[in-house]
Design a protein around this motif. Structure first.
Motif, PDB file in Angstrom:
ATOM      1  N   ASN A   2       0.866  -1.208   0.006  1.00  0.00           N
ATOM      2  CA  ASN A   2       0.100  -0.126  -0.106  1.00  0.00           C
ATOM      3  C   ASN A   2       0.973   1.153   0.115  1.00  0.00           C
ATOM      4  OD1 ASN A   2      -1.513   2.321   1.061  1.00  0.00           O
ATOM      5  ND2 ASN A   2      -2.866   0.833   1.848  1.00  0.00           N
ATOM      6  N   ALA A   3       0.679   2.300  -1.007  1.00  0.00           N
ATOM      7  CA  ALA A   3       1.375   3.457  -0.965  1.00  0.00           C
ATOM      8  C   ALA A   3       1.518   4.396   0.484  1.00  0.00           C
ATOM      9  CB  ALA A   3       0.880   4.121  -2.179  1.00  0.00           C
ATOM     10  N   HIS A   4       0.316   4.106   1.072  1.00  0.00           N
ATOM     11  CA  HIS A   4       0.301   4.696   2.381  1.00  0.00           C
ATOM     12  C   HIS A   4       0.888   4.060   3.290  1.00  0.00           C
ATOM     13  CE1 HIS A   4      -2.583   7.538   0.323  1.00  0.00           C
ATOM     14  NE2 HIS A   4      -3.323   6.371  -0.108  1.00  0.00           N
ATOM     15  N   ASP A   5       1.428   3.066   3.225  1.00  0.00           N
ATOM     16  CA  ASP A   5       2.127   2.317   4.222  1.00  0.00           C
ATOM     17  C   ASP A   5       3.631   2.179   3.813  1.00  0.00           C
ATOM     18  OD1 ASP A   5       2.313   1.198   6.807  1.00  0.00           O
ATOM     19  OD2 ASP A   5       2.172  -0.712   5.918  1.00  0.00           O
ATOM     20  N   THR A   6       4.264   2.709   2.850  1.00  0.00           N
ATOM     21  CA  THR A   6       5.413   2.147   2.269  1.00  0.00           C
ATOM     22  C   THR A   6       6.419   3.729   2.199  1.00  0.00           C
ATOM     23  OG1 THR A   6       4.453   0.539   0.900  1.00  0.00           O
ATOM     24  CG2 THR A   6       6.556   1.344   0.161  1.00  0.00           C
ATOM     25  N   LEU A   7       7.532   3.331   2.578  1.00  0.00           N
ATOM     26  CA  LEU A   7       8.533   4.213   2.446  1.00  0.00           C
ATOM     27  C   LEU A   7       9.764   3.680   1.596  1.00  0.00           C
ATOM     28  CD1 LEU A   7      11.257   3.975   4.470  1.00  0.00           C
ATOM     29  CD2 LEU A   7       9.434   4.286   5.899  1.00  0.00           C
ATOM     30  N   LEU A  48      14.244   8.151   2.118  1.00  0.00           N
ATOM     31  CA  LEU A  48      15.218   8.514   3.083  1.00  0.00           C
ATOM     32  C   LEU A  48      16.353   8.073   2.526  1.00  0.00           C
ATOM     33  CD1 LEU A  48      13.360   6.947   6.158  1.00  0.00           C
ATOM     34  CD2 LEU A  48      13.409   9.410   5.353  1.00  0.00           C
ATOM     35  N   PHE A  49      17.694   8.686   2.812  1.00  0.00           N
ATOM     36  CA  PHE A  49      19.031   8.505   2.106  1.00  0.00           C
ATOM     37  C   PHE A  49      19.851   8.184   3.298  1.00  0.00           C
ATOM     38  CE2 PHE A  49      16.231  10.864  -0.909  1.00  0.00           C
ATOM     39  CZ  PHE A  49      16.361  10.358  -1.810  1.00  0.00           C
ATOM     40  N   SER A  50      20.353   7.074   3.184  1.00  0.00           N
ATOM     41  CA  SER A  50      21.489   6.620   4.273  1.00  0.00           C
ATOM     42  C   SER A  50      22.927   6.818   3.355  1.00  0.00           C
ATOM     43  CB  SER A  50      21.390   5.372   4.991  1.00  0.00           C
ATOM     44  OG  SER A  50      22.383   5.065   5.864  1.00  0.00           O
ATOM     45  N   ALA A  71      17.570  17.887   2.593  1.00  0.00           N
ATOM     46  CA  ALA A  71      18.863  17.610   3.336  1.00  0.00           C
ATOM     47  C   ALA A  71      18.195  17.079   4.719  1.00  0.00           C
ATOM     48  CB  ALA A  71      19.274  19.022   3.544  1.00  0.00           C
ATOM     49  N   ASP A  72      17.159  17.198   5.133  1.00  0.00           N
ATOM     50  CA  ASP A  72      16.765  16.708   6.405  1.00  0.00           C
ATOM     51  C   ASP A  72      16.337  15.180   5.977  1.00  0.00           C
ATOM     52  OD1 ASP A  72      14.405  17.247   4.850  1.00  0.00           O
ATOM     53  OD2 ASP A  72      12.889  17.301   6.602  1.00  0.00           O
ATOM     54  N   ARG A  73      16.529  14.583   4.871  1.00  0.00           N
ATOM     55  CA  ARG A  73      16.299  12.931   4.534  1.00  0.00           C
ATOM     56  C   ARG A  73      17.485  12.624   4.457  1.00  0.00           C
ATOM     57  NH1 ARG A  73      12.151  11.757   7.665  1.00  0.00           N
ATOM     58  NH2 ARG A  73      10.375  13.171   7.354  1.00  0.00           N
ATOM     59  N   VAL A  74      18.742  12.960   4.540  1.00  0.00           N
ATOM     60  CA  VAL A  74      19.585  12.435   4.074  1.00  0.00           C
ATOM     61  C   VAL A  74      20.534  12.108   5.412  1.00  0.00           C
ATOM     62  CG1 VAL A  74      22.249  12.687   3.116  1.00  0.00           C
ATOM     63  CG2 VAL A  74      19.961  13.513   2.055  1.00  0.00           C
ATOM     64  N   VAL A  89      16.800   5.527  12.001  1.00  0.00           N
ATOM     65  CA  VAL A  89      15.611   4.909  12.812  1.00  0.00           C
ATOM     66  C   VAL A  89      14.558   5.916  13.179  1.00  0.00           C
ATOM     67  CG1 VAL A  89      14.987   3.392  14.696  1.00  0.00           C
ATOM     68  CG2 VAL A  89      17.286   2.992  13.539  1.00  0.00           C
ATOM     69  N   ALA A  90      14.947   7.228  13.886  1.00  0.00           N
ATOM     70  CA  ALA A  90      13.742   8.234  14.179  1.00  0.00           C
ATOM     71  C   ALA A  90      12.832   8.342  12.984  1.00  0.00           C
ATOM     72  CB  ALA A  90      14.394   9.137  14.868  1.00  0.00           C
ATOM     73  N   ALA A  91      13.751   8.649  12.033  1.00  0.00           N
ATOM     74  CA  ALA A  91      13.154   9.121  10.592  1.00  0.00           C
ATOM     75  C   ALA A  91      12.183   7.952  10.150  1.00  0.00           C
ATOM     76  CB  ALA A  91      14.169   9.570   9.418  1.00  0.00           C
ATOM     77  N   ILE A  92      12.666   6.851  10.173  1.00  0.00           N
ATOM     78  CA  ILE A  92      11.661   5.783   9.723  1.00  0.00           C
ATOM     79  C   ILE A  92      10.564   5.654  10.658  1.00  0.00           C
ATOM     80  CG2 ILE A  92      11.664   3.161   9.713  1.00  0.00           C
ATOM     81  CD1 ILE A  92      14.681   3.105   8.656  1.00  0.00           C
ATOM     82  N   GLU A  93      10.638   5.680  11.982  1.00  0.00           N
ATOM     83  CA  GLU A  93       9.582   5.468  12.764  1.00  0.00           C
ATOM     84  C   GLU A  93       8.624   6.756  12.573  1.00  0.00           C
ATOM     85  OE1 GLU A  93      11.335   5.261  16.683  1.00  0.00           O
ATOM     86  OE2 GLU A  93      11.941   2.974  16.164  1.00  0.00           O
ATOM     87  N   GLU A  94       9.097   7.887  12.384  1.00  0.00           N
ATOM     88  CA  GLU A  94       8.424   9.291  12.293  1.00  0.00           C
ATOM     89  C   GLU A  94       7.273   9.005  11.164  1.00  0.00           C
ATOM     90  OE1 GLU A  94      10.881  12.397  12.290  1.00  0.00           O
ATOM     91  OE2 GLU A  94      11.473  12.150  14.168  1.00  0.00           O
ATOM     92  N   THR A  95       7.888   8.305  10.083  1.00  0.00           N
ATOM     93  CA  THR A  95       6.492   8.168   8.924  1.00  0.00           C
ATOM     94  C   THR A  95       5.712   7.441   9.555  1.00  0.00           C
ATOM     95  OG1 THR A  95       7.889   6.149   8.045  1.00  0.00           O
ATOM     96  CG2 THR A  95       8.747   7.903   7.429  1.00  0.00           C
ATOM     97  N   GLY A  96       5.562   6.455  10.518  1.00  0.00           N
ATOM     98  CA  GLY A  96       4.490   5.638  10.621  1.00  0.00           C
ATOM     99  C   GLY A  96       4.068   4.334   9.638  1.00  0.00           C
TER     100      GLY A  96
END
Length: 186
Positions: A2-7, A48-50, A71-74, A89-96
């Motif tokens: 589902n696009a609303h649940d994917t990153l 997100l970019f690691s 910049a805030d996603r790198v 990890v926080a950025a991933i979790e924040e997306t829900g």
């Protein structure tokens, strides 16, 4: 899916690093990752970019991704896995969101650990093999088996995109379909 649940998590897709790919040609890897980013942008997926340092130079993304990276996603890191970096990890979790599509180099390192870490943390992990590159066919195959044994899934950019947007006659599927037409499927 589902696009609303994917990153989408792009890991270590930097010019000098991608150039080392022996399983997916570097230009094909970059093109597939770029199309994945374009599809993600069309569908409003968090991207997100690691990245890791490359010698003494600051990390720079491949050109196909640079226009999608805010910049805030790198997230720079110094570990084999993004799951040891509290900021990402926080950025991933924040997306829900609970489904993570992983694109990167090397499959045997960052992709393996990112996907297995995602599954261990309760996420669904999907690895489109054409948006990943390995150091050798044998070692990449072993890494993909480990990802699947852990509960992760392997796929392709076109499969991920068409599962997220299966109706090509209406928006956003029509735009996704147009983006996919740029892919050179080998």
């Amino acid at each position: 899916m589902n696009a609303h649940d994917t990153l989408v998590l792009f890991a270590d897709l930097q010019p000098e690093i991608v150039a080392r790919s022996r399983t997916t040609a570097p230009d094909a890897l970059a093109a597939s990752a770029g199309i994945l980013a374009e599809v993600g942008a069309i569908l409003g997926l968090p991207l997100l970019f690691s990245v890791v340092p490359e010698g003494s130079k600051p990390p720079v993304l491949i050109p196909q991704l640079a226009g999608y990276a805010r910049a805030d996603r790198v997230f720079p890191r110094m570990t084999a896995t993004p799951w040891l970096d509290p900021a990402i990890v926080a950025a991933i979790e924040e997306t829900g969101r609970r489904t993570i599509v992983v694109a990167g180099f090397a499959t045997e390192v960052v992709t393996l650990h990112a996907a297995r870490g995602a599954v261990a943390a309760g996420y669904r992990a999907i690895v489109p093999v054409d948006a990943n590159g390995g150091m050798s066919a044998a070692t990449e195959a072993a890494a993909l088996r480990r990802i699947e044994q852990a509960g992760g899934e392997t796929s392709a950019v076109v499969s991920v995109a068409t599962e997220l947007a299966p109706d090509f006659a209406a928006a956003p599927g029509a735009a996704v379909f147009a983006a996919l037409q740029k892919l050179r499927l080998a």
